[in-house]
Design a protein around this motif. Structure first.
Motif, PDB file in Angstrom:
ATOM      1  N   ILE A 107      -5.396  63.109   5.378  1.00 51.71           N
ATOM      2  CA  ILE A 107      -4.924  64.493   5.292  1.00 51.71           C
ATOM      3  C   ILE A 107      -3.691  64.542   4.383  1.00 51.71           C
ATOM      4  N   PRO A 108      -3.435  65.701   3.752  1.00 54.05           N
ATOM      5  CA  PRO A 108      -2.310  65.779   2.806  1.00 54.05           C
ATOM      6  C   PRO A 108      -1.010  65.327   3.473  1.00 54.05           C
ATOM      7  N   LYS A 109      -0.274  64.443   2.766  1.00 53.19           N
ATOM      8  CA  LYS A 109       0.913  63.838   3.382  1.00 53.19           C
ATOM      9  C   LYS A 109       2.226  64.452   2.902  1.00 53.19           C
ATOM     10  N   ALA A 110       2.130  65.240   1.794  1.00 47.17           N
ATOM     11  CA  ALA A 110       3.368  65.676   1.148  1.00 47.17           C
ATOM     12  C   ALA A 110       4.076  66.780   1.928  1.00 47.17           C
ATOM     13  N   GLY A 117     -17.960  49.936  13.274  1.00 45.84           N
ATOM     14  CA  GLY A 117     -17.264  48.935  12.453  1.00 45.84           C
ATOM     15  C   GLY A 117     -16.146  49.529  11.601  1.00 45.84           C
ATOM     16  N   ASP A 118     -16.025  50.855  11.575  1.00 48.16           N
ATOM     17  CA  ASP A 118     -14.936  51.471  10.808  1.00 48.16           C
ATOM     18  C   ASP A 118     -13.612  51.121  11.484  1.00 48.16           C
ATOM     19  N   PRO A 119     -12.691  50.452  10.762  1.00 50.97           N
ATOM     20  CA  PRO A 119     -11.441  50.030  11.412  1.00 50.97           C
ATOM     21  C   PRO A 119     -10.565  51.200  11.867  1.00 50.97           C
ATOM     22  N   LEU A 120     -10.877  52.428  11.406  1.00 50.60           N
ATOM     23  CA  LEU A 120     -10.049  53.580  11.785  1.00 50.60           C
ATOM     24  C   LEU A 120     -10.562  54.308  13.034  1.00 50.60           C
ATOM     25  N   LEU A 121     -11.687  53.840  13.598  1.00 55.17           N
ATOM     26  CA  LEU A 121     -12.282  54.579  14.730  1.00 55.17           C
ATOM     27  C   LEU A 121     -11.270  54.837  15.850  1.00 55.17           C
ATOM     28  N   ASP A 122     -10.418  53.851  16.116  1.00 51.90           N
ATOM     29  CA  ASP A 122      -9.518  53.986  17.269  1.00 51.90           C
ATOM     30  C   ASP A 122      -8.158  54.579  16.928  1.00 51.90           C
ATOM     31  N   SER A 123      -7.971  55.007  15.672  1.00 53.12           N
ATOM     32  CA  SER A 123      -6.668  55.611  15.357  1.00 53.12           C
ATOM     33  C   SER A 123      -6.837  56.884  14.529  1.00 53.12           C
ATOM     34  N   ASP A 124      -7.928  57.625  14.767  1.00 52.87           N
ATOM     35  CA  ASP A 124      -8.164  58.922  14.102  1.00 52.87           C
ATOM     36  C   ASP A 124      -6.905  59.785  14.212  1.00 52.87           C
ATOM     37  N   VAL A 125      -6.380  60.227  13.086  1.00 53.13           N
ATOM     38  CA  VAL A 125      -5.140  61.030  13.113  1.00 53.13           C
ATOM     39  C   VAL A 125      -5.307  62.297  13.961  1.00 53.13           C
ATOM     40  N   VAL A 126      -6.564  62.805  13.995  1.00 53.37           N
ATOM     41  CA  VAL A 126      -6.837  64.033  14.751  1.00 53.37           C
ATOM     42  C   VAL A 126      -7.172  63.707  16.213  1.00 53.37           C
ATOM     43  N   GLY A 127      -7.518  62.452  16.484  1.00 52.66           N
ATOM     44  CA  GLY A 127      -7.913  62.061  17.847  1.00 52.66           C
ATOM     45  C   GLY A 127      -9.263  62.611  18.242  1.00 52.66           C
ATOM     46  N   LEU A 147       3.939  63.570  10.931  1.00 53.85           N
ATOM     47  CA  LEU A 147       3.205  62.347  11.282  1.00 53.85           C
ATOM     48  C   LEU A 147       4.030  61.111  10.955  1.00 53.85           C
ATOM     49  N   ALA A 148       4.678  61.127   9.786  1.00 55.35           N
ATOM     50  CA  ALA A 148       5.492  59.979   9.392  1.00 55.35           C
ATOM     51  C   ALA A 148       6.631  59.777  10.386  1.00 55.35           C
ATOM     52  N   ALA A 149       7.224  60.884  10.835  1.00 52.67           N
ATOM     53  CA  ALA A 149       8.321  60.776  11.811  1.00 52.67           C
ATOM     54  C   ALA A 149       7.825  60.173  13.119  1.00 52.67           C
ATOM     55  N   LEU A 150       6.541  60.422  13.433  1.00 49.13           N
ATOM     56  CA  LEU A 150       5.956  59.851  14.658  1.00 49.13           C
ATOM     57  C   LEU A 150       5.490  58.408  14.442  1.00 49.13           C
ATOM     58  N   GLY A 151       5.595  57.934  13.192  1.00 49.54           N
ATOM     59  CA  GLY A 151       5.154  56.573  12.883  1.00 49.54           C
ATOM     60  C   GLY A 151       3.652  56.446  12.822  1.00 49.54           C
ATOM     61  N   ARG A 152       2.949  57.558  12.501  1.00 51.14           N
ATOM     62  CA  ARG A 152       1.476  57.510  12.481  1.00 51.14           C
ATOM     63  C   ARG A 152       0.938  57.633  11.069  1.00 51.14           C
ATOM     64  N   HIS A 153      -0.222  56.989  10.813  1.00 51.59           N
ATOM     65  CA  HIS A 153      -0.871  57.173   9.516  1.00 51.59           C
ATOM     66  C   HIS A 153      -1.601  58.520   9.516  1.00 51.59           C
ATOM     67  N   ALA A 154      -2.139  58.902   8.350  1.00 53.64           N
ATOM     68  CA  ALA A 154      -2.709  60.252   8.209  1.00 53.64           C
ATOM     69  C   ALA A 154      -4.227  60.222   7.985  1.00 53.64           C
TER      70      ALA A 154
END
Ligand code: BEZ
Ligand code: FE
Length: 225
Positions: free
Chosen positions: A129-132, A172-182, A139-146
């Motif tokens: 998701i857009p980070k700017a 097998g997607d390494p992001l399955l457990d850290s979806d930014v949206v949950g 998200l950055a303040a929470l220490g989370r990726h986007a």
């Protein structure tokens, strides 16, 4: 957030999962999943064999998704409509990235008399998701990726059944457990198989390896309100 037009994005990232969980009990049907901000109505109606519209040199792996649409009592549903959209292999959505043709990797198609469908597409990548803007800074303040894990989006409809908005994710997607949206749900994860044997390639008329995955959707009969 308001001045930068990010209220919808912030709500999609931090609130939409709660709205989806609260509004849609699965009641034996396929679990729903958030729509996200990138749905565009009116995607092209495809003719068989179904292929989502793509560029001449669409980057990424060839992926076939097949499956059956059924009712909760197990009856296969002919003429169920699937409205499908996804990011490309660079994590970009048509209509939202000015470099992409209209309706790229978006299409609508129907199940056959046995409730079956198969569609050729391109394997999507993880979407960041857009980070700017303020959402990214929060998200950055929470220490989370986007990032969201790679996924397909669907809206399914059938005259006698409740509409369903959902997504499909990839084992097998390494992001399955850290979806930014949950939003990721284990019941929506498919296994992906690679095919490179000569007879497999011949079956699809391809000269490069391809991938297949399968998902059977279950719709709830229409509730009279
Ligand atoms: C998406 O599915 O692409 C998405 C969902 C919520 C927020 C941002 C993107
Ligand atoms: Fe998405």
């Amino acid at each position: 957030m308001g001045r930068q037009g990010e209220v919808p994005l912030f709500l999609d990232v931090f609130v939409s999962v709660t709205v989806d969980d609260t509004n849609y009990a699965s009641n034996g049907g396929t679990e729903s999943n958030v729509e996200g901000p990138f749905y565009i109505p009116g995607a092209p109606l495809l003719q068989r064999p179904y292929e989502l519209p793509r560029r001449g040199k669409e980057p990424g792996d060839v992926l076939f998704l097949s499956g059956i649409v059924r009712s909760t009592n197990g009856t296969a549903l002919a003429d169920a409509m699937l409205d499908m959209w996804q990011a490309d292999a660079e994590g970009k959505y048509s209509h939202f990235d000015p470099g992409l043709p209209a309706y790229n990797l978006r299409g609508r198609f129907k199940t056959d008399a046995e409730g079956r469908f198969e569609v050729r597409t391109t394997a999507p990548s993880a979407y960041e998701i857009p980070k700017a803007g303020p959402t990214g800074r929060y998200l950055a303040a929470l220490g989370r990726h986007a990032f969201r894990p790679a996924h397909f989006h669907f809206k399914l409809s059938h005259p006698d059944h409740e509409p369903l908005t959902t997504q499909v994710y990839f084992d097998g997607d390494p992001l399955l457990d850290s979806d930014v949206v949950g939003a990721m749900k284990q019941s929506l994860v498919v296994k992906v198989d690679r095919h490179e044997a000569e007879d497999d390639l011949a079956k699809k008329g391809l000269s490069i390896p391809y991938y297949t995955c399968s998902y059977d959707f279950i719709l709830q009969p229409r509730v009279n309100r």
